[in-house]
Design an enzyme around this catalytic site. Structure first.
Site, short mmCIF file in Angstrom:
data_model
loop_
_atom_site.label_atom_id
_atom_site.label_comp_id
_atom_site.label_asym_id
_atom_site.label_seq_id
_atom_site.Cartn_x
_atom_site.Cartn_y
_atom_site.Cartn_z
N THR A 39 21.42 -3.51 27.21
CA THR A 39 21.67 -2.52 26.16
C THR A 39 23.13 -2.08 26.16
OG1 THR A 39 19.42 -1.73 26.62
CG2 THR A 39 20.78 -0.37 25.18
N ARG A 43 24.66 -5.01 34.07
CA ARG A 43 24.41 -4.11 35.21
C ARG A 43 23.60 -4.84 36.26
NH1 ARG A 43 23.09 1.60 32.11
NH2 ARG A 43 24.86 1.36 30.73
N SER A 134 26.69 3.49 34.21
CA SER A 134 26.27 4.71 33.53
C SER A 134 25.38 5.61 34.38
CB SER A 134 25.58 4.33 32.22
OG SER A 134 25.33 5.47 31.47
N HIS A 135 24.15 5.82 33.92
CA HIS A 135 23.25 6.76 34.60
C HIS A 135 22.56 6.14 35.81
CE1 HIS A 135 21.15 4.36 31.69
NE2 HIS A 135 20.05 4.52 32.38
N ASP A 305 26.44 12.29 32.33
CA ASP A 305 26.01 11.21 33.22
C ASP A 305 27.18 10.52 33.92
OD1 ASP A 305 27.05 9.87 31.03
OD2 ASP A 305 25.63 8.20 31.21
N ASP A 307 29.10 7.90 33.48
CA ASP A 307 30.32 7.53 32.75
C ASP A 307 30.67 8.51 31.64
OD1 ASP A 307 28.05 6.71 31.36
OD2 ASP A 307 29.10 5.08 30.35
N ASP A 309 29.10 9.67 28.94
CA ASP A 309 28.74 9.54 27.52
C ASP A 309 27.43 10.23 27.17
OD1 ASP A 309 27.17 7.68 28.81
OD2 ASP A 309 27.77 5.97 27.57
N ARG A 310 26.69 10.71 28.17
CA ARG A 310 25.44 11.41 27.86
C ARG A 310 25.60 12.91 28.04
NH1 ARG A 310 20.21 8.09 29.88
NH2 ARG A 310 20.91 6.05 29.17
N THR A 372 18.03 0.61 19.61
CA THR A 372 18.57 1.34 20.76
C THR A 372 19.90 0.73 21.21
OG1 THR A 372 16.40 2.02 21.50
CG2 THR A 372 18.11 1.89 23.18
N GLU A 392 17.78 9.41 21.48
CA GLU A 392 16.92 10.32 22.23
C GLU A 392 17.28 10.37 23.71
OE1 GLU A 392 15.05 8.62 24.59
OE2 GLU A 392 15.87 6.79 23.71
N LYS A 404 29.08 7.12 22.60
CA LYS A 404 28.52 8.46 22.70
C LYS A 404 29.43 9.28 23.61
CE LYS A 404 24.77 7.03 25.82
NZ LYS A 404 24.66 5.56 25.80
C1 VG1 Z 1 19.21 3.31 27.72
C2 VG1 Z 1 18.88 4.24 26.58
C3 VG1 Z 1 19.73 3.90 25.37
C4 VG1 Z 1 21.21 3.95 25.76
C5 VG1 Z 1 21.45 3.04 26.94
C6 VG1 Z 1 22.87 3.13 27.46
O1 VG1 Z 1 18.90 1.99 27.35
O2 VG1 Z 1 17.53 4.20 26.27
O3 VG1 Z 1 19.44 4.78 24.33
O4 VG1 Z 1 22.02 3.54 24.69
O5 VG1 Z 1 20.60 3.39 28.02
O6 VG1 Z 1 23.17 4.43 27.83
P1 VG1 Z 1 17.54 1.26 27.78
O7 VG1 Z 1 17.67 -0.14 27.25
O8 VG1 Z 1 17.45 1.36 29.25
O9 VG1 Z 1 16.45 2.02 27.12
V1 VG1 Z 1 24.28 4.71 29.04
O10 VG1 Z 1 24.56 6.24 29.16
O11 VG1 Z 1 23.66 3.77 30.19
O12 VG1 Z 1 25.69 3.88 28.62
CO CO Z 2 26.29 6.57 30.16
#
Ligand code: VG1
Ligand code: CO
Length: 571
Positions: A39, A43, A134-135, A305, A307, A309-310, A372, A392, A404
């Site tokens: 997405t 990773r 990211s998270h 989060d 990085d 962006d959340r 997504t 979401e 984001k």
């Molecule tokens: C998740 C979220 C998605 C978001 C993505 C990256 O993806 O659901 O909405 O864009 O993380 O966010 P997934 O495929 O695990 O549902 V971040 O803050 O990791 O850059």
């Molecule tokens: Co992030």
């Protein structure tokens, strides 16, 4: 500034009018078969990234896929997690060997995702690389990640990432320059001999925070927020030991005059202090405890989060769902200087609730539904179709960047509160009264065996023909499908973006497999029901959605097929 040996040679070369060129090694490698970007970038566990050639193969696959123009500049930075610094040195050397003339590196290798997006746009570079998972958890046993953003500042679209994946499966060599590690801790430039005689390769270390903080100040009414914060309105921002700490210090303490006690966990750590840098009610525990402390709770809480962006927004003993947050920002956008003239349109990812759709309808502006992942918003923003976007999953932003943006959302909320002079809860209650409430929740089942997760999805799909018309308690299935997206700007089509069960009253259940996890599969169940009745607006989402949750279990047979009794995370 550190002047290394090659640099000295370069200077000497100039003095004696001799020609030195950068030494480039072409390294033979074997392809890996698992470098498919998800997405948001690639990773994997740190251990996987630490394998010889693993990072190099992936980076070279990008450079092989993109046509890098002459004298191109690359932006480079990450969220500071374990392995960030080594990866940055490797990528600098590979960028040099692949013809870039300049690399802009965030000081100490730090750049939040939205800051990187802004730097790419501001300096009109040939994109950038952001090192982040990211998270996801960090540290030596955690995850590492890398994503490439294109010249508009946004994540590379699927067309590019598909090509990169194809390339990564057949790659046989990569190019890397042979020079000592470059100083990335002091602001300034290191100049090295370039690929051709007389050419120069420059590594420029930039202040990771200043450009971004300036951008925020240009968008929001800092004077009004400053007055709010000076009036006794108490806030707490939790950076979760991730990248936004330095940004928060500059913006909240220096520019907005907030007391130091407004910030928590603002020292970035390579392992995020052992926690999950994911701002939700489960993982942002420190903040949740402060904000749900009954009468002692502060006025406003927020977290972001790994990085940056959340965002999670909390009021006094009150949680704002990200879907509602997007709707509130859209409804109140004209209170913010940057959006005072109105917004062109909005977009949300498919699983995000339809709360913002109701605002768009009232404002008479278009509302787009995308798959997504932030990469699907870029085209709409570039074409001027939308101003605000959201997901979401605690992601909200606007066309000021192409990612984001966590702190942006926090400042947007503070700007609204400063103007409306109402509490977070009061703003939400008034919003629901005006638009109705889209009751919403997401249940995540993390790290389940992939076969079991796939079997759940396959079982749901096998009922596509029998479900329509079926009654479950007070709900009747209207239709079910797999979400496909037709990009209205470039005509590309993306299939299999989530399995939807749509009910006759407009409520719905969506099942989707995560594209960011690194262990087994993560199954997400998104639940939504519309509640027009104001007398029920105060209900907890889990209570209000209890019947839908039972139906989701019944249709998916999740418990029988995975052996899981309860979700890992509920948001
Ligand atoms: C998740 C979220 C998605 C978001 C993505 C990256 O993806 O659901 O909405 O864009 O993380 O966010 P997934 O495929 O695990 O549902 V971040 O803050 O990791 O850059
Ligand atoms: Co992030």
């Amino acid at each position: 500034m550190v002047v290394d040996f090659v640099n000295i040679l370069y200077i000497l070369g100039n003095q004696f009018e001799m020609s030195f060129v950068m030494q480039v090694n072409i390294v033979t490698t074997s392809a890996f078969q698992d470098q498919k970007p998800g997405t948001s970038g690639l990773r994997k566990k740190v251990k996987i990234f630490q394998q010889p050639h693993y990072l190099e193969n992936f980076v070279q696959s990008f450079f092989d896929t993109l046509t890098v123009p002459e004298h191109a500049t690359l932006v480079l930075g990450g969220d500071g997690r374990y392995h960030n610094r080594q990866a940055i040195q490797t990528i600098i050397k590979m960028a040099a060997a692949n013809g870039f003339s300049r690399v802009l590196v965030g000081q100490a290798g730090i750049l939040s995702t939205p800051a990187a997006s802004h730097v790419i746009r501001k300096y009109q570079t040939f994109g950038g690389m952001v090192l982040s998972a990211s998270h996801n958890q960090g540290g030596i046993h955690g995850d590492f990640g890398i994503k490439y953003n294109i010249g508009n500042g946004g994540p590379a679209p699927e067309k590019i990432t598909d090509e990169v994946f194809a390339r990564s499966k057949v790659i046989t060599e990569y190019k890397i320059a042979d020079f000592a590690d470059v100083d990335i801790d002091n602001i300034g430039e290191t100049k090295l001999a370039g690929l051709q005689a007389g050419e120069v390769f420059t590594v420029q270390v930039i202040d990771a925070v200043a450009d971004y903080a300036d951008l925020m100040q240009s968008l929001f009414d800092f004077a009004a927020i400053k007055t709010l914060l000076a009036s006794g309105f108490e806030i707490k921002f939790d950076a979760m030991h991730a990248v936004t700490g330095p940004y928060a210090k500059e913006i909240f303490l220096k520019r907005l005059g907030a007391p130091a006690s407004s910030l928590v966990n603002c020292e970035p750590l390579e392992d995020f202090g052992g926690g999950h840098p994911d701002p939700n009610l489960t993982y942002a525990e420190d903040l949740v405890n402060i904000m749900f402390a009954g009468e002692n709770a502060l006025d406003f809480g927020a977290a972001s989060d790994g990085d940056g962006d959340r965002n999670m927004i909390l009021g006094q003993n009150f949680f704002v769902t990200p879907s509602d947050s997007l709707a509130v920002l859209a409804a109140n956008a004209t209170l913010v200087p940057a959006y005072a003239a109105g917004i062109a349109g909005v977009a949300r990812s498919m699983p995000t609730s339809g709360a913002v759709d109701r605002v768009a309808a009232k404002l008479n502006i278009p509302c787009y539904e995308t798959p997504t992942g932030w990469k699907f918003f870029g085209n709409l923003m570039d074409a001027g179709k939308v101003t605000l976007c959201g997901e979401e999953s605690f992601g909200t932003s606007s066309s000021h960047v192409r990612e984001k943006d966590g702190l942006w959302a926090v400042l947007f909320w503070l700007n609204i509160i400063a103007v409306k002079k109402q509490s977070v809860e009061a703003i939400l209650k008034a919003h629901w009264q005006e638009f109705g409430r889209n009751v919403y929740s997401r249940h995540d089942y993390e790290a389940i065996p992939s076969e079991a997760a796939n079997a759940v999805i396959a079982h749901i799909k096998s009922q596509f023909s029998s479900l329509p018309g079926a009654r479950f308690g007070s709900y009747t299935v209207a239709s079910c499908d797999d979400f496909s997206y037709h990009d209205p700007i470039d005509g590309s089509v993306s299939h299999n973006q989530g399995t939807r069960i749509l009910f006759s009253d407009g409520s719905r259940i969506v099942f989707r497999l995560s594209g960011t996890g690194t262990e087994g599969a993560t199954l997400r169940i998104y639940l939504e029901a519309f509640e027009p009745d104001v007398s029920k607006h105060h209900l907890d989402a889990q209570v209000a959605l209890a019947e839908m949750i039972t139906i989701a279990m019944q249709i998916s047979e999740l418990k029988q097929r995975t052996g899981r009794d309860a979700p890992t995370v509920i948001t």
